[in-house]
Scaffold this active site. Sequence first.
Site, PDB file in Angstrom:
ATOM      1  CD  GLN A 123      -2.109   1.187   2.753  1.00  0.00           C
ATOM      2  OE1 GLN A 123      -1.195   0.441   3.697  1.00  0.00           O
ATOM      3  NE2 GLN A 123      -2.723   2.531   2.522  1.00  0.00           N
ATOM      4  CB  SER A 126       2.691   7.161   4.343  1.00  0.00           C
ATOM      5  OG  SER A 126       1.161   6.879   5.297  1.00  0.00           O
ATOM      6  CB  SER A 158       4.398  -2.505   5.456  1.00  0.00           C
ATOM      7  OG  SER A 158       4.254  -2.114   6.594  1.00  0.00           O
ATOM      8  CD  GLU A 241      -4.088   1.903   7.213  1.00  0.00           C
ATOM      9  OE1 GLU A 241      -4.943   2.475   6.864  1.00  0.00           O
ATOM     10  OE2 GLU A 241      -3.059   1.160   7.656  1.00  0.00           O
TER      11      GLU A 241
END
Lengths: 402, 371
Positions: A123, A126, A158, A241
Amino acid sequence: MDFNDNAEEAAFRAEARAWLEANVPAREELEGLDEVEAAKLWQKRKYDAGWACIRWPEEYGGRGASAIEQVIWNQEEGRFPTPGSVFGIGQGMAAPTLMAWASEEHKREHLPPLASGEHIWCQLFSEPAGGSDLAALRTRAEKDGDEWIINGQKIWTSGAHYSDYGIIVLRTDPTVPKHKGLSYFFLDMKSPGIEIRPIKQISGGANFNEVFFNDVRVPDDQRLGAVGQGWQVALTTLMNERMAIGGGGGGVGFSQVFDLARKVEIDGEPAIRDRNVRAKLATWYAQETGLKYTGYRALSALSRGDTPGPENSIGKLVAASKAQDMASFAMDLLELSGAISDPAHAEARGMYQATFMGAPGGRIAGGSDEIMLNILSERVLGLPQDVRVDKGIPFNEVPTGR
Amino acid sequence: MNFEFSDEQNLLREQALGFLQEACPTSTVRAILDDDDRPYDDELWRKIAELGWTASVIPEAYGGLGLSYLELSVIAEELGRAIAPVPFSSSVYLATEALLMAGSEAQKEKWLPRLATGDVIGTFALGEGPGQPRADKLATAASGALTGVKIPVADGDVADFAVVVARSDAGDGASLHLAELDGVDSQSVGTLDPTRSHAKITFADDAAEPLGTHGEGWTTTQRLLDRAAVLFAWEQVGGANAALEMAKEYALERYAFGRPIASYQAIKHKLAHAYVKNTLARANCYYGAWALDTDADELPVAAATARVSATQAYYYASKENIQTHGGMGFTWEFDCQFHYRRAKLLSVNIGSEATWQDKLIGAMERDRPAA
């Protein structure tokens, strides 16, 4: 009130348990495999037997199970020492977004390999300038024929280093207010121009990455939602999430600290005799059971076919701080030895020290404590949003720091 | 998995909520607070008895409704939300419960039907002054008749009888006695929460009859307190939610620096923390209600857990409700004080937060053999 399954649930649980007992890989089978290889082996086995992503429709690789069946499956699988999953983001966040927004063709192409574990997704949301204020992200995408060209940087990604695909939110128009200038894509992580650099954390691990984009091309066909609709699509991902992260505590729990307090001494007496120790332990126990029984209430709602209430969103907020405080307290109980983290010499092989160093991440990941409190106060209590000085202002005119 | 109240129980909740909004608005609470001569609202008490709430868990054979403790939990939460100025906890959670647990057939036949109709009020007399009550420190003694001072006794000035914990030289060091209070020296004492009256009762060779087995009084007391703790915790959760609601309403209406104070994170986060505490406490109360209703082995742990988290939740919500109201919250005119008073009263009434934390860990030590 009762804690038992109804007849259908009990039958499903028995079927799931029987399959797990026969199929969970033995330790020897996993020998020599790394984390990703072991996870893929287990995921493929579940997929082949129809036990992967069981809530998904069958045509996308699932088994069309109900929400309560998913919970029962999770409980049963949790009883076994199975390989850790590297598919949480792909299956828990990318897949629901694809299901809601992708073309039928893309769904049929990408969902089954997500379910089988063949593909791992990450993902890319950010950014250095867009964390809690995610919509302030700056990574640009500019249209070039049937493609978009991406330039910029993502962070806290991640698993980027072992992922095949990524979901990404990009700024496609900086001249309109921030939420309106975003678009959402998925892309091949092996695309030319992507550079991945691991970030070393204070805990010593490196689960996160910085991901740099230098003229990376993505086909317009891989856009989810309309140009400028990216924020709306991102909300689908974010809602999932929070469900995926849920009440996960991990690390130090009540039982460990309770046992420790019986073992170590204060003033020549077991520490558990100390009133201050008892008070703290009791408070943590009440928090732990409060979360557990709140979970039971959610299960009851699912069992009836209802949607669980918003009370479930307190899980991460409570669990992360509790783990941090308990780890800190356990180290205090160990007195001078609390300093030792070397597993060869430390109490509980360094679990308290590891939790202490990992807990700050738990309080930030997936929505910081402060963001979770905002969500609770705005969405659950119905309090107004904070004043936003960037509201209605074109993104490229919004004041920025460094 | 069915960890929820039934449709019928939820219907009872709606009825209770509707009734109390009508019959017990905060003006009712204020009327008792402002009038030193009214220890409780007898008209509200009468209506509550007519609804059968005082009869809830009393078996039908003794004139009760024979409902479960889940129904009583629902009622307790709503009474807590309404900050009801009535002797319900003393009479129902403690006196009625003590008779159900330890009463002889004759005692049950004599008292339960009248407790059910609300015609008599019972209470429980344990405390004898500052500090934690202990069997070996009890001064009140019984040798045919009772002698000793009990203070504070919730509703001791309005109760018809009291279940009294007295010293015993047998067994666990205490015995329970049932004393009719007519003619006994009972003086009202001012408390933190004047909407719940308390008394100093001085027994001077006053008549009393044993309740339950001689020398098992302390064990019965602990069991009684465990059972009552679940219901007290439900009242606390009801109050905590009402206090949060009050703070929220005010924060939405009150403007500072050109916007509602509810839009400031300092206020939002405070209220979100209250929501979290209330949610945890409620979940623990669910488990407590289950353990109480099924008389499960887990009751001591479940009761203490519910009690600890509900005490913390109500204290937090009640003090931060005042804080959210600013100076107005500190005025007599505003209702914030009701929750602040009631929260602390409930938290010490059957043992403090620290006492229940201690009990919780003690019960865990018994349940889990040391390694």
